[in-house]
Design an enzyme around this catalytic site. Structure first.
Site, mmCIF file in Angstrom:
data_model
loop_
_atom_site.group_PDB
_atom_site.id
_atom_site.type_symbol
_atom_site.label_atom_id
_atom_site.label_comp_id
_atom_site.label_asym_id
_atom_site.label_seq_id
_atom_site.Cartn_x
_atom_site.Cartn_y
_atom_site.Cartn_z
ATOM 1 N N LYS A 172 0.932 -1.087 0.052
ATOM 2 C CA LYS A 172 0.235 0.203 0.021
ATOM 3 C C LYS A 172 0.938 1.333 -0.027
ATOM 4 O O LYS A 172 1.627 1.709 0.927
ATOM 5 C CB LYS A 172 -0.938 0.088 1.447
ATOM 6 C CG LYS A 172 -1.867 1.146 0.970
ATOM 7 C CD LYS A 172 -2.732 1.406 2.536
ATOM 8 C CE LYS A 172 -2.064 2.478 3.214
ATOM 9 N NZ LYS A 172 -2.137 3.741 2.460
ATOM 10 N N GLY A 225 6.964 5.056 7.935
ATOM 11 C CA GLY A 225 6.066 6.245 7.886
ATOM 12 C C GLY A 225 6.448 6.742 9.574
ATOM 13 O O GLY A 225 7.256 6.720 9.907
ATOM 14 N N THR A 227 6.203 7.851 13.544
ATOM 15 C CA THR A 227 6.386 6.915 14.608
ATOM 16 C C THR A 227 5.134 6.639 15.461
ATOM 17 O O THR A 227 4.998 5.512 15.825
ATOM 18 C CB THR A 227 7.055 7.822 15.801
ATOM 19 O OG1 THR A 227 8.433 8.080 15.184
ATOM 20 C CG2 THR A 227 7.509 7.319 17.164
ATOM 21 N N THR A 229 2.227 5.862 14.162
ATOM 22 C CA THR A 229 1.607 4.708 13.033
ATOM 23 C C THR A 229 2.386 3.756 13.422
ATOM 24 O O THR A 229 1.978 2.444 13.576
ATOM 25 C CB THR A 229 1.908 4.848 11.680
ATOM 26 O OG1 THR A 229 1.477 6.696 11.462
ATOM 27 C CG2 THR A 229 0.807 4.295 10.909
ATOM 28 N N GLU A 247 10.590 1.716 9.993
ATOM 29 C CA GLU A 247 11.450 2.778 9.686
ATOM 30 C C GLU A 247 10.485 4.126 10.122
ATOM 31 O O GLU A 247 9.664 4.448 9.469
ATOM 32 C CB GLU A 247 11.831 2.718 8.288
ATOM 33 C CG GLU A 247 12.607 1.797 7.758
ATOM 34 C CD GLU A 247 14.208 1.569 8.523
ATOM 35 O OE1 GLU A 247 14.470 2.480 8.840
ATOM 36 O OE2 GLU A 247 14.591 0.241 8.382
ATOM 37 N N CYS A 281 13.192 11.938 5.748
ATOM 38 C CA CYS A 281 13.262 11.560 7.052
ATOM 39 C C CYS A 281 14.759 11.880 7.486
ATOM 40 O O CYS A 281 14.942 12.007 8.669
ATOM 41 C CB CYS A 281 13.070 10.083 6.932
ATOM 42 S SG CYS A 281 13.946 8.992 5.871
ATOM 43 N N GLU A 383 9.529 15.791 15.748
ATOM 44 C CA GLU A 383 9.743 15.964 14.287
ATOM 45 C C GLU A 383 8.766 17.007 13.616
ATOM 46 O O GLU A 383 7.528 16.663 13.943
ATOM 47 C CB GLU A 383 9.406 14.452 13.795
ATOM 48 C CG GLU A 383 9.825 14.543 12.323
ATOM 49 C CD GLU A 383 9.446 13.384 11.496
ATOM 50 O OE1 GLU A 383 8.457 12.657 11.679
ATOM 51 O OE2 GLU A 383 10.331 12.661 11.047
HETATM 52 P P1 NAD Z 1 2.161 7.995 8.135
HETATM 53 O O1 NAD Z 1 2.564 7.091 9.326
HETATM 54 O O2 NAD Z 1 0.876 8.717 8.454
HETATM 55 O O3 NAD Z 1 1.787 6.845 6.917
HETATM 56 C C1 NAD Z 1 2.715 6.047 6.352
HETATM 57 C C2 NAD Z 1 1.764 5.030 5.531
HETATM 58 O O4 NAD Z 1 1.282 4.243 6.704
HETATM 59 C C3 NAD Z 1 0.893 5.490 4.643
HETATM 60 O O5 NAD Z 1 0.740 4.711 3.503
HETATM 61 C C4 NAD Z 1 -0.388 5.513 5.543
HETATM 62 O O6 NAD Z 1 -1.770 5.277 4.522
HETATM 63 C C5 NAD Z 1 -0.245 4.028 6.417
HETATM 64 N N1 NAD Z 1 -0.810 4.286 7.564
HETATM 65 C C6 NAD Z 1 -1.365 5.165 8.222
HETATM 66 N N2 NAD Z 1 -2.012 4.683 9.502
HETATM 67 C C7 NAD Z 1 -2.074 3.237 9.448
HETATM 68 C C8 NAD Z 1 -2.370 2.266 10.017
HETATM 69 N N3 NAD Z 1 -3.012 2.436 11.357
HETATM 70 N N4 NAD Z 1 -2.075 1.087 9.683
HETATM 71 C C9 NAD Z 1 -1.438 0.642 8.799
HETATM 72 N N5 NAD Z 1 -0.928 1.857 7.965
HETATM 73 C C10 NAD Z 1 -1.168 2.856 8.376
HETATM 74 O O7 NAD Z 1 3.432 8.657 7.874
HETATM 75 P P2 NAD Z 1 3.567 9.828 6.481
HETATM 76 O O8 NAD Z 1 2.805 10.875 6.848
HETATM 77 O O9 NAD Z 1 2.794 9.235 5.241
HETATM 78 O O10 NAD Z 1 5.153 10.101 6.351
HETATM 79 C C11 NAD Z 1 6.047 10.842 6.940
HETATM 80 C C12 NAD Z 1 6.609 10.210 8.110
HETATM 81 O O11 NAD Z 1 7.362 9.065 7.802
HETATM 82 C C13 NAD Z 1 7.438 10.880 8.714
HETATM 83 O O12 NAD Z 1 7.449 10.700 10.258
HETATM 84 C C14 NAD Z 1 8.661 10.421 8.503
HETATM 85 O O13 NAD Z 1 10.016 10.680 9.283
HETATM 86 C C15 NAD Z 1 8.719 9.103 8.243
HETATM 87 N N6 NAD Z 1 9.769 8.671 7.162
HETATM 88 C C16 NAD Z 1 10.653 7.882 7.458
HETATM 89 C C17 NAD Z 1 11.478 7.288 6.759
HETATM 90 C C18 NAD Z 1 12.649 6.139 7.227
HETATM 91 O O14 NAD Z 1 13.241 5.602 6.592
HETATM 92 N N7 NAD Z 1 12.678 6.143 8.716
HETATM 93 C C19 NAD Z 1 11.500 7.458 5.543
HETATM 94 C C20 NAD Z 1 10.461 8.292 5.002
HETATM 95 C C21 NAD Z 1 9.392 8.732 6.011
#
Ligand code: NAD
Length: 481
Positions: A172, A225, A227, A229, A247, A281, A383
């Site tokens: 997804k 995504g 922290t 989540t 991650e 990130c 963040e």
């Molecule tokens: P997010 O956690 O809101 O969403 C990430 C993904 O998870 C999306 O596809 C979303 O639809 C899905 N999701 C959301 N809630 C869920 C749930 N309850 N169960 C399963 N899936 C769910 O994050 P975002 O806003 O899309 O991305 C930004 C974040 O990602 C920032 O915190 C950033 O630091 C982090 N990030 C980390 C890395 C890394 O490698 N450490 C890389 C890129 C981004």
């Protein structure tokens, strides 16, 4: 207008609910299409397709997997132009970034893991009368969930090793940036990936994402995504004993010592702070500068930030585009207000930017730099994930390290110094999963990628990813002498 559909069993399908979610181009603020509002039924269908495909795919030879993944890499390269345009229209990032960096890197991910399929091997351990060898078998059906900030790049970073290791995948992408994953479905069809090996289900996190995480036949979850989540996901996968890689977010320190190469460091710090509008990130957001060069460095950095060309991401001269959404812009503006309340001095930016023309309703914010905020301020602890950085002063190496490590996160750090011994000392003591010295985002796909503390659990990249997506099984054979 792009009408995105799920990719299940090798075909494009409408969601079971018949419902759709509006997709917005953040640079213009206008609707640009729709994506399926998928639910458990679509995930169930994707799992059924993966189940049908699994025994054949998991038994294909590494050579066959290599050839298909390599074809996918080539087709991504060939379609660089339309993929880059889709990425930019979904995210508001400069087209130059999409076409020169992100889409080529997505192709590299597939190519890299295509070769990994051919070269992956396992260990053996000899005893005086026996031999142990470790089989590395595919896990089965795995779930890959990725964020919006580097859409195809991070999607492929998970999907490619999962496929290379012989798994079938239910994946997804983010609901905010789904188009390149949709186009990847077309590419997989053309590359001859058997139906059901990769299934792409679109929709909301709490609905589609959670249905993937909860499905008992999906044996591992690779998630990138936020922290928060990540916490929700691990609270579900923990009791199910599901292999999980997380991650998550970061609050990365950037340590600038007085003996750095000054001009190079100013340029690189501007890049690590504001690339992709600070929405990577790995971007640095806490800039720690040694007192003896603080004022000179601060002024030079502010000048660099003010020179960034902000505006329409489709303009080839643009270096700084829009944020991902109106909601995210509001969140980041909230942190700017908070920084002011916490006593920070805004040196540049801090306000919304309104371009002329087609982007006049887009979600733009000027690159923003604050000084005067202590390490315990919320803006230095939480963040922001946008173009907002803070400057803090340190006297010596000990104080620099204390400031750098004063964070609940631990993803990536950068050090800027010409003193080799100092680089080693500090790199050893910094509590992050990644340290760059005199560079940033220098990526070798073989290296372990990931963070500590609230930045995640587990590592991606190279053999780490191939190991995550396989289950080791030790076989011990005794023989008579
Ligand atoms: P997010 O956690 O809101 O969403 C990430 C993904 O998870 C999306 O596809 C979303 O639809 C899905 N999701 C959301 N809630 C869920 C749930 N309850 N169960 C399963 N899936 C769910 O994050 P975002 O806003 O899309 O991305 C930004 C974040 O990602 C920032 O915190 C950033 O630091 C982090 N990030 C980390 C890395 C890394 O490698 N450490 C890389 C890129 C981004």
């Amino acid at each position: 207008m792009q009408h995105i559909r799920n990719f299940i069993g090798g075909e494009f399908k409408e969601p079971a609910s018949g419902l759709w979610i509006e997709k917005i181009n953040p640079a213009t603020g206008h609707t640009s299409g729709s994506i399926p509002d998928s639910d458990q039924r679509d995930v169930e269908l994707a799992v059924a397709s993966a189940r049908d495909a699994l025994s054949r795919w998991s038994e294909t030879s590494p050579q066959e997997r290599f050839l298909i993944l390599e074809r996918i890499a080539r087709l991504i390269q060939e379609r660089n132009e339309d993929l880059a345009l889709a990425e930019t229209n979904d995210t508001g990032k400069p087209l130059a970034l999409s076409s020169n960096v992100e889409i080529p890197r997505a192709a590299s991910n597939f190519r890299f893991f295509a070769t990994a399929a051919m070269q992956f091997s396992s260990e053996s351990h000899a005893m005086p009368d026996s031999i142990n060898f470790t089989l590395r078998q595919p896990i089965g059906i795995v779930g890959c969930i990725s964020p919006w900030n580097l859409p195809l790049y991070l999607f492929s970073w998970k999907v490619a090793p999962a496929l290379a290791a012989g798994n079938c995948v239910v994946a997804k992408p983010s609901e905010l940036s789904p188009t390149t994953a949709y186009l990847l479905g077309e590419i997989c069809q053309e590359a001859g990936l058997p139906p059901g090996v990769l299934n792409i289900v679109h929709g909301l996190g709490f609905k589609t994402g959670e249905a993937i995480v909860r499905h008992p036949d999906i044996k591992a979850i690779s998630f990138t995504g936020g922290t928060q989540t990540g916490k929700t996901i691990s609270s579900i996968t923990g009791p199910m004993f599901k292999k999980t890689s997380l991650e998550l977010g970061g609050k990365n320190p950037c340590l600038v010592f007085e003996d750095c190469d000054f001009d190079k460091t100013v340029s690189e710090v501007a890049r690590l702070a504001f690339s992709n509008q600070g929405q990577i990130c790995l971007c640095g957001s806490r800039i720690l500068v040694q007192r003896s060069i603080y004022e000179r460095f601060r002024d030079a950095l502010v000048q660099k930030a003010e020179k960034l060309r902000i505006g329409d991401p489709l303009d080839e001269h643009t270096q700084f585009g829009s944020l991902i959404s109106e909601a995210h812009l509001k969140k980041v503006m909230g942190y700017i207000d908070l920084a002011r309340q916490e006593g920070g001095i805004c040196l540049t930016g801090g306000e919304i930017f309104r371009p002329e023309g087609r982007c006049k309703n887009g979600f733009f914010l000027r690159p923003t730099i604050f000084e005067g905020l202590g390490p315990s301020c919320r803006v230095n602890q939480e963040e922001v994930f946008g173009p907002v950085i803070t400057l803090q002063v340190f006297e010596d190496e000990t104080e620099a390290l204390a400031l750098a490590n004063d964070s609940p996160y631990g993803l990536a750090a950068t050090l800027w110094t010409r003193d080799l011994s100092r680089a080693h000392r500090v790199a050893n003591k910094i509590q992050t999963g990644i340290v760059w010295v005199n560079c940033w985002l220098n990526r070798d796909l073989r290296t372990p990628f990931g963070g500590v503390r609230q930045s995640g659990v587990g590592r991606e990249g190279g053999w780490e990813a191939m190991k995550f997506f396989t289950e080791p099984k030790n076989v011990c054979i005794q023989y008579s002498k």
